[in-house]
Motif scaffolding. Structure first.
Motif, short mmCIF file in Angstrom:
data_model
loop_
_atom_site.label_atom_id
_atom_site.label_comp_id
_atom_site.label_asym_id
_atom_site.label_seq_id
_atom_site.Cartn_x
_atom_site.Cartn_y
_atom_site.Cartn_z
N ARG A 1 -3.87 -46.66 37.14
CA ARG A 1 -3.36 -47.22 38.71
C ARG A 1 -4.61 -48.03 39.04
O ARG A 1 -4.10 -48.90 39.94
N GLY A 2 -6.01 -47.36 39.16
CA GLY A 2 -6.68 -48.12 39.20
C GLY A 2 -7.24 -47.95 40.45
O GLY A 2 -8.22 -48.70 41.65
N TRP A 3 -6.77 -46.82 41.32
CA TRP A 3 -6.69 -46.82 42.60
C TRP A 3 -6.20 -45.23 42.88
O TRP A 3 -5.07 -44.34 42.55
N GLY A 4 -7.02 -44.16 43.23
CA GLY A 4 -6.81 -42.78 43.58
C GLY A 4 -8.00 -42.30 44.85
O GLY A 4 -8.59 -42.23 45.29
N ARG A 5 -7.46 -41.46 45.93
CA ARG A 5 -8.19 -40.66 46.35
C ARG A 5 -8.03 -38.46 46.10
O ARG A 5 -6.85 -38.24 46.45
N ILE A 6 -9.30 -38.13 45.80
CA ILE A 6 -10.17 -36.74 46.00
C ILE A 6 -9.89 -35.71 46.97
O ILE A 6 -11.78 -36.75 47.53
N VAL A 7 -9.83 -35.31 48.08
CA VAL A 7 -10.44 -34.45 49.12
C VAL A 7 -10.70 -32.80 48.46
O VAL A 7 -9.44 -32.72 48.50
N ASN A 8 -12.06 -33.14 48.10
CA ASN A 8 -12.00 -31.16 47.44
C ASN A 8 -12.68 -30.51 49.39
O ASN A 8 -13.82 -30.51 50.03
N VAL A 9 -12.21 -29.39 49.66
CA VAL A 9 -12.83 -28.70 50.53
C VAL A 9 -13.53 -27.62 50.04
O VAL A 9 -12.62 -26.85 49.40
N ALA A 10 -14.99 -27.82 50.35
CA ALA A 10 -15.75 -27.23 50.16
C ALA A 10 -16.18 -25.75 50.86
O ALA A 10 -15.03 -25.38 52.06
N SER A 11 -17.21 -25.85 51.99
CA SER A 11 -18.11 -25.14 52.80
C SER A 11 -18.95 -25.17 53.35
O SER A 11 -19.95 -25.37 52.49
#
Length: 353
Positions: free
Chosen positions: A161-171
């Motif tokens: 798709r050429g588009w995306g958002r990823i959020v990784n919750v670290a700390s």
């Protein structure tokens, strides 16, 4: 020494230009939530559930993912009651086959996955002498490998798709190791490195990866965290710290900051409330922070109690916790589906930062 007017004007102009460029870049990355599909791991309780609430309120179709079907059913019913288009999918993020099956089910149901929020995690609290190698392995399997598994499951579609958002919750514990939380910190350091590396490699594909490092959050998760050694004393200090406004932040504030970072395409961010002194110290006085943590270690409970055996927080209560000192965290547990007991060894993974 007087600064020449021309040099001063150039400096001011440079700062203004930089701010305008930054604002323009941020604006170009923003998107509208409504109509998108998100996967939220650890979405049945705690921060994941708070995040899912805010997403459905924005008109996002949400797939909540967790290992415990009972928790998922409660969360799904609540989110549907808010008018959300919700799919609850039992999944063990430690297992890549389970993750692939989950992602396939979400695509079949919603048609696409635009957003991924990796919130699921596990935390063990106790001195190093109470920890076994298996504790470190468990933390890595859930916190680090679980994050990688879900990213790899959604990546091909986002690239096409050429588009995306990823959020990784670290700390924040992935930026500075906290005594008596070593397996958790080790795994969160790994998440920070993985997430930042993914951002560098995926930006060319139109995929923005955000690494979120929260301070202590009042999600209610201490009830289901794992405690070792003098487990009642360990639970007392951890649950009190998790509840105090000056040391912790509300889960709702954390979720708002996290969503804003996702929408802006931000890189690595520290989530914190206005009074989180630990975040200020970490940012501006790292040497002082290291020394303070060494002092903290001397004050924490010594080895003893149940030793290397494990107990959940709700099995570790004392006169100190629950008490008026833990009231805010206890209220969060009620709101965020953390009251259901999960015996050690059950298919449940608590998360706290």
């Amino acid at each position: 020494m007087k600064i020449p007017n021309k040099l001063l004007a150039l400096a001011i102009g440079g700062v203004a230009t930089s701010l305008l460029v930054r604002r323009a870049v941020r604006a170009s990355r923003r998107f509208e939530w409504r109509g998108l599909t998100a996967i939220v791991t650890g979405g049945s309780r705690g921060l994941g559930l708070v995040l899912a609430r805010k997403l459905v309120d924005q008109g996002v179709r949400v797939a909540i993912v967790a290992r415990t079907e009972e928790d998922l059913a409660v969360a799904e019913q609540e989110l549907r009651g808010r008018g959300g288009d919700v799919l609850a999918v039992p999944c063990d993020v430690r297992d890549p086959q389970s993750v692939d099956a989950m992602a396939k089910k979400v695509r079949e149901h919603f048609g696409a996955v635009h957003l991924l929020f990796n919130v699921a995690g596990i935390i063990q609290v106790g001195p190093l002498d109470a920890m076994k190698q298996s504790d470190f392995e468990d933390a890595m399997r859930t916190n680090c490998w679980g994050t990688l598994h879900t990213v790899l499951a959604v990546l091909p579609e986002m690239r096409r798709r050429g588009w995306g958002r990823i959020v990784n919750v670290a700390s924040l514990g992935g930026k500075r190791a906290v005594p008596h939380m070593l397996p958790y910190s080790v795994s969160k350091f790994a998440v920070v490195g993985l997430s930042n590396g993914l951002r560098a490699e995926l930006m060319k594909d139109g995929i923005f990866v955000t690494t979120a490092c929260p301070s202590l959050m009042r999600t209610g998760s201490p009830r289901n965290a794992i405690f070792k050694g003098r487990h009642r004393e360990e639970y007392a200090w951890f649950s009190i710290g998790d509840s105090l406004p000056g040391a912790s932040m509300s889960a709702e504030t954390a979720a708002d900051q996290l969503l804003a970072a996702c929408q802006n395409g931000s890189g690595e961010i520290l989530l914190h409330g206005w009074a989180n002194v630990g975040v200020v110290a970490q940012s501006w006085m790292p040497g002082v922070t290291r020394s303070a943590l060494a002092v903290m270690d001397r004050l924490l409970p010594k080895m003893g109690g149940i030793g290397g055996r494990a107990a959940r927080g709700y099995e570790s209560q004392s006169e100190w916790s629950p008490s008026w000192l833990t009231q805010l965290s206890d209220e969060a547990a009620m709101r965020n589906n953390e009251m259901r007991p999960h015996p050690v060894g059950s298919n449940s993974a608590p998360h706290s930062s």
